[in-house]
Design an enzyme around this catalytic site. Structure first.
Site, PDB file in Angstrom:
ATOM      1  N   LYS A  71       0.837  -1.208   0.000  1.00 38.57           N
ATOM      2  CA  LYS A  71       0.000   0.000   0.000  1.00 38.57           C
ATOM      3  C   LYS A  71       0.872   1.259   0.000  1.00 38.57           C
ATOM      4  O   LYS A  71       2.073   1.183   0.283  1.00 38.57           O
ATOM      5  CB  LYS A  71      -0.906  -0.028   1.217  1.00 38.57           C
ATOM      6  N   TYR A  89      14.946  31.186   7.814  1.00 38.15           N
ATOM      7  CA  TYR A  89      13.774  31.989   8.138  1.00 38.15           C
ATOM      8  C   TYR A  89      13.665  32.191   9.645  1.00 38.15           C
ATOM      9  O   TYR A  89      14.017  31.316  10.434  1.00 38.15           O
ATOM     10  CB  TYR A  89      12.505  31.288   7.655  1.00 38.15           C
TER      11      TYR A  89
HETATM   12  C1  LIG Z   1      -0.139  -2.285   6.633  1.00 38.40           C
HETATM   13  C2  LIG Z   1      -0.776  -3.534   7.017  1.00 38.40           C
HETATM   14  C3  LIG Z   1      -0.009  -4.718   7.140  1.00 38.40           C
HETATM   15  C4  LIG Z   1       1.497  -4.736   7.028  1.00 38.40           C
HETATM   16  O1  LIG Z   1       2.058  -4.322   8.250  1.00 38.40           O
HETATM   17  P1  LIG Z   1       3.632  -4.194   8.439  1.00 38.40           P
HETATM   18  O2  LIG Z   1       3.798  -3.841   9.877  1.00 38.40           O
HETATM   19  O3  LIG Z   1       4.081  -3.127   7.512  1.00 38.40           O
HETATM   20  O4  LIG Z   1       4.239  -5.497   8.087  1.00 38.40           O
HETATM   21  C5  LIG Z   1      -0.689  -5.890   7.403  1.00 38.40           C
HETATM   22  N1  LIG Z   1      -2.049  -5.906   7.549  1.00 38.40           N
HETATM   23  C6  LIG Z   1      -2.794  -4.794   7.466  1.00 38.40           C
HETATM   24  C7  LIG Z   1      -4.263  -4.875   7.653  1.00 38.40           C
HETATM   25  C8  LIG Z   1      -2.192  -3.570   7.200  1.00 38.40           C
HETATM   26  O5  LIG Z   1      -2.936  -2.456   7.124  1.00 38.40           O
END
Ligand SMILES: *Cc1c(COP(=O)(O)O)cnc(C)c1O
Length: 378
Positions: free
Chosen positions: A36, A264
């Protein structure tokens, strides 16, 4: 085009991390690669291509748009959408053969109606909330949803999962979540668990993974990208190395006298005659503002403190102590190794008072991703 601020991503290291995780798990366990948010900022297309070549079983993304982009890279891999599917996104599930996550009776009824209207079956995974409080049906209320799925003609229950809230720092709570998850599944007497995908473990979860358990898949994001912000011991024999480097170059080097003010709002006043380098990267590239007067960069392998506020396109660093021969165009490392020095993502994110994966998601579109060790195809 010459580069002035870029991210370097080592795809061979991604593949090695994958192999190392797979080797630590029993062979029957399916590997769901979580990609993702543009593969945690590493770039969807290149990382997914490599993960396909390396042999993952399935992909997981947050929404249908991300899922469609995977379909355009390669066909044949199942893709699960971890987020909620909105009503006007439903048709994509059918058109692109995607697997939605179902958390409520309302969703199940809605998708069953859609599938029936199209005369097209739809695979789905049911999510159980065992203590995350986000998606998934609360475990005590799950029976009703199981019942709806049992009687659905078009909606095919293909998997059941839950998500851990504290797998990295609270193994007891994780065990509690595992127990609730198992009890919920065991209550449903008509389920044939052998033909279902049952998964719970994210990267940190696999540290309390019991090989003899009913799980037959894991969902891994962070660890495959070499992000291990937890105590090293937690991952046992999984050797994962970082695959991401953040780099820039020196714009100009100049002298400033004691008393000169920097950036700044005069966020720094020099207390000695200094030499500063103006680095071609700022918050417009994803260098977090909290690194102002706090972080360091590497030049010639040496740590150079950041002076004053980060600005949109440039960052001012102190090079007084690192010798004479720094000049315009020299390489600067913000995250990664350089000439014997190293700034780890975890240290960088501490300076930014955030978590490593937020840093990765915050590297902006302006920053080209350069891929090392890609396998040439075609
Ligand atoms: C992002 C996510 C993962 C992966 O988690 P990591 O800690 O990056 O391995 C697994 N399951 C769900 C539902 C997620 O949202």
């Amino acid at each position: 085009m010459p580069l002035r601020c870029w991210a370097e991503i080592d795809l061979a290291a991604l593949e090695r991390n994958l192999r190392s995780i797979q080797a630590a798990l029993p062979e029957r366990i399916k590997y769901i690669a979580v990609v993702k948010a543009d593969a945690y900022g590493h770039g969807m297309e290149q990382t997914v291509t490599r993960l396909m070549q390396a042999g993952v079983d399935m992909f997981a993304v947050a929404n249908v748009l991300e899922a469609v982009s995977i379909r355009e890279i390669g066909t044949g891999w199942p893709i699960i959408v971890l987020g909620a599917t909105l009503e006007d996104e439903e048709s994509y599930l059918f058109e692109y053969d995607l697997i939605p996550t179902i958390s409520t009776v309302e969703e199940a009824v809605r998708l069953e109606a859609k599938a029936s209207e199209r005369g097209q079956p739809l695979k789905a995974h049911l999510k159980i909330d065992t203590g995350m409080g986000r998606l998934g049906i609360w475990h005590e209320y799950a029976d009703e949803l199981f019942d709806v799925l049992k009687h659905s003609k078009f909606l095919k229950l293909e998997g059941i999962y839950t998500h851990f809230a504290s797998a990295n720092h609270d193994p007891d709570f994780t065990r509690h979540q595992r127990k609730l998850f198992m009890e919920t599944i065991e209550r449903v007497d008509w389920l044939e668990t052998d033909s279902l995908m049952i998964h719970a473990d994210n990267s940190a979860g696999i540290t309390t993974f019991a090989p003899e358990s009913v799980y037959n898949a894991v969902r891994i994001g962070l660890l495959q990208f070499g992000i291990t912000p937890y105590p090293k011991s937690i991952f046992g024999h999984v050797e994962a190395t970082p695959i991401f480097q953040f780099k820039s170059r020196v714009g100009v080097v100049k002298k400033l006298p004691a008393g000169a003010s920097i950036s700044y709002a005069r966020t720094r006043v020099l207390d000695r005659d200094s030499k500063v380098a103006i680095v071609c990267a700022g918050y417009g590239d994803g260098v977090p503002l909290p690194l102002s007067n706090r972080g360091c960069v590497l030049i010639n392998g040496k740590r150079c403190p950041i002076l004053g506020s980060i600005t949109m396109d440039q960052t001012i660093v102190d090079v007084t102590d690192i010798g004479e021969n720094i000049c315009s165009g020299d390489p600067v490392t913000l995250i990664g190794p350089q000439d014997g020095g190293e700034i780890r993502l975890e240290e960088f994110s501490d300076w930014a008072r955030t978590i490593p994966w937020e840093v990765l998601c915050s590297v902006t579109k302006r920053v080209p991703r350069i891929y090392r060790t890609a396998i040439k195809t075609g």
